[in-house]
Write a protein that holds these residues in place. Structure first.
Motif, short mmCIF file in Angstrom:
data_model
loop_
_atom_site.label_atom_id
_atom_site.label_comp_id
_atom_site.label_asym_id
_atom_site.label_seq_id
_atom_site.Cartn_x
_atom_site.Cartn_y
_atom_site.Cartn_z
N LYS A 12 0.82 -1.20 0.00
CA LYS A 12 0.00 0.00 0.00
C LYS A 12 0.86 1.26 0.00
N GLY A 13 0.39 2.24 -0.74
CA GLY A 13 1.10 3.51 -0.79
C GLY A 13 2.08 3.54 -1.94
N ALA A 14 3.28 3.98 -1.68
CA ALA A 14 4.29 4.15 -2.73
C ALA A 14 4.76 2.81 -3.27
N LYS A 15 5.20 2.83 -4.50
CA LYS A 15 5.78 1.66 -5.17
C LYS A 15 7.09 1.28 -4.49
N PRO A 16 7.43 -0.02 -4.41
CA PRO A 16 8.72 -0.42 -3.81
C PRO A 16 9.90 0.22 -4.54
N ASP A 17 10.92 0.54 -3.78
CA ASP A 17 12.16 1.08 -4.35
C ASP A 17 13.14 -0.02 -4.73
N LEU A 18 12.94 -1.21 -4.15
CA LEU A 18 13.88 -2.31 -4.35
C LEU A 18 13.13 -3.62 -4.17
N ILE A 19 13.47 -4.61 -4.99
CA ILE A 19 12.95 -5.97 -4.80
C ILE A 19 14.12 -6.90 -4.55
N LEU A 20 14.02 -7.68 -3.48
CA LEU A 20 14.99 -8.72 -3.16
C LEU A 20 14.28 -10.07 -3.27
N SER A 21 14.89 -11.00 -4.00
CA SER A 21 14.28 -12.31 -4.22
C SER A 21 15.20 -13.40 -3.68
N GLY A 22 14.68 -14.27 -2.80
CA GLY A 22 15.49 -15.32 -2.20
C GLY A 22 15.27 -15.40 -0.69
N VAL A 23 16.27 -15.71 0.08
CA VAL A 23 17.52 -16.33 -0.35
C VAL A 23 17.18 -17.77 -0.72
N ASN A 24 17.48 -18.15 -1.95
CA ASN A 24 17.08 -19.45 -2.46
C ASN A 24 17.87 -20.60 -1.82
N ARG A 25 17.18 -21.71 -1.63
CA ARG A 25 17.83 -22.93 -1.15
C ARG A 25 18.44 -23.64 -2.36
N GLY A 26 19.70 -23.33 -2.63
CA GLY A 26 20.39 -23.90 -3.79
C GLY A 26 20.83 -22.82 -4.75
N GLN A 27 21.92 -23.08 -5.46
CA GLN A 27 22.51 -22.10 -6.36
C GLN A 27 21.66 -21.88 -7.61
N ASN A 28 21.78 -20.68 -8.16
CA ASN A 28 21.18 -20.33 -9.45
C ASN A 28 22.30 -19.78 -10.33
N LEU A 29 22.97 -20.70 -11.01
CA LEU A 29 24.15 -20.39 -11.80
C LEU A 29 23.96 -20.89 -13.24
N ALA A 30 24.77 -20.34 -14.14
CA ALA A 30 24.80 -20.83 -15.53
C ALA A 30 23.39 -20.94 -16.09
N GLU A 31 23.04 -22.11 -16.67
CA GLU A 31 21.73 -22.29 -17.29
C GLU A 31 20.57 -22.25 -16.30
N ASP A 32 20.88 -22.43 -15.01
CA ASP A 32 19.83 -22.43 -13.98
C ASP A 32 18.99 -21.15 -14.01
N VAL A 33 19.61 -20.04 -14.41
CA VAL A 33 18.92 -18.76 -14.28
C VAL A 33 17.68 -18.68 -15.15
N THR A 34 17.60 -19.50 -16.21
CA THR A 34 16.45 -19.44 -17.10
C THR A 34 15.25 -20.21 -16.55
N VAL A 35 15.45 -21.07 -15.56
CA VAL A 35 14.34 -21.82 -14.97
C VAL A 35 14.07 -21.40 -13.53
N SER A 36 14.93 -20.61 -12.96
CA SER A 36 14.84 -20.24 -11.55
C SER A 36 13.67 -19.31 -11.26
N GLY A 37 12.84 -19.70 -10.29
CA GLY A 37 11.79 -18.81 -9.82
C GLY A 37 12.36 -17.62 -9.06
N THR A 38 13.50 -17.83 -8.40
CA THR A 38 14.16 -16.74 -7.67
C THR A 38 14.61 -15.64 -8.62
N VAL A 39 15.29 -16.02 -9.69
CA VAL A 39 15.73 -15.03 -10.68
C VAL A 39 14.51 -14.41 -11.37
N ALA A 40 13.47 -15.23 -11.60
CA ALA A 40 12.26 -14.72 -12.26
C ALA A 40 11.60 -13.61 -11.44
#
Length: 261
Positions: A81-109
């Motif tokens: 409610k109110g002002a739009k967020p200034d920053l979005i933080l996603s995670g901290v994911n249980r497990g790495q999101n590296l290399a090709e993982d970033v295209t399927v990761s919900g965290t990166v999404a």
């Protein structure tokens, strides 16, 4: 600073609690919108064929029946409610999101959706040593997460870029423990398929990853994590292969910006 927190591991995930601790070193204006169950591997999926249910936990904590992308959209357009967020933080994911993982990761999404809505966004993931039975070690993300985010926020980055942060399961060696890395690529498929049979004789499957350790080049996100250092990779949503585009432009009409190289 108003901060929206999301994840793909679900509203009760330990990594989300760590993320909120990180966020509170920056601001007291914290909002949380997370899936009601784990949504790992959801990538940028949207819930379009059924309603999204939201449960209000308290004034600034919500769970929803949708994906990480849904969570960001709901948070930005209605729940915060109110002002739009200034920053979005996603995670901290249980497990790495590296290399090709970033295209399927919900965290990166989740971070990608924030970027698409004009909000600086950072994805954070805690790497796991994939030996059977080994618990997640959250120490590195707990000890260094706030410092990494604070240092990133000292800099500005293009509106079409998100920051992908991965923490190793333990810090190794001496000297610099944080490295800027490029997105790596594994030299072989690490997907694992486990076929089983139910009591009626029908097959069912579990998907996962094997524990193969590739030999990635120096400077890649994979190599940085294997060397026991924190990896920061700027990810661009533009997936265009510029080299292939240059070749296609020799054969087919092209009306975009001038191509070089």
């Amino acid at each position: 600073m108003r901060i929206l927190l999301v994840n793909d591991d679900g509203i009760h995930a330990p990594g989300l609690k760590i993320l909120e601790t990180i966020a509170r070193t920056l601001s007291d204006d914290i909002w949380v919108v997370a899936p009601d169950i784990e949504r790992s591997g959801a990538s940028r999926a949207l819930t379009l064929t059924e309603p999204i249910r939201v449960r209000k936990i308290d004034e600034r904590h919500f769970s929803c029946s949708g994906t990480p992308t849904d969570c960001v959209i709901l948070g930005v357009l209605d729940l915060v409610k109110g002002a739009k967020p200034d920053l979005i933080l996603s995670g901290v994911n249980r497990g790495q999101n590296l290399a090709e993982d970033v295209t399927v990761s919900g965290t990166v999404a989740g971070a990608m959706q924030g970027m698409q809505m004009g909000i600086p966004s950072i994805a954070l993931s805690q790497s796991i040593n994939y030996h059977l039975g080994e618990d997640v070690k959250w120490d590195v993300s707990q000890q260094h997460g706030a410092n990494v985010v604070a240092r990133l926020l000292k800099h500005s980055w293009p509106e079409d870029v998100v920051m992908n942060v991965n923490f190793p399961d333990e810090i190794k060696g001496e000297g610099a423990i944080i490295e800027a890395s490029f997105q790596g690529s594994r030299e072989e498929d690490v997907n694992h398929l486990d076929r089983r049979e139910d009591l009626r004789g029908n097959d069912y499957y579990w998907l996962g990853y094997n524990a193969h350790q590739p030999k990635p080049p120096i400077g890649s996100d994979l190599r940085t994590i294997y060397d026991g250092k924190i990896s920061i990779t700027p990810l661009h949503i533009d997936l265009t292969s510029q080299s292939v585009l240059r070749e296609l432009a020799k054969e087919f009409a092209y009306s975009g910006a001038p191509l070089h190289g």
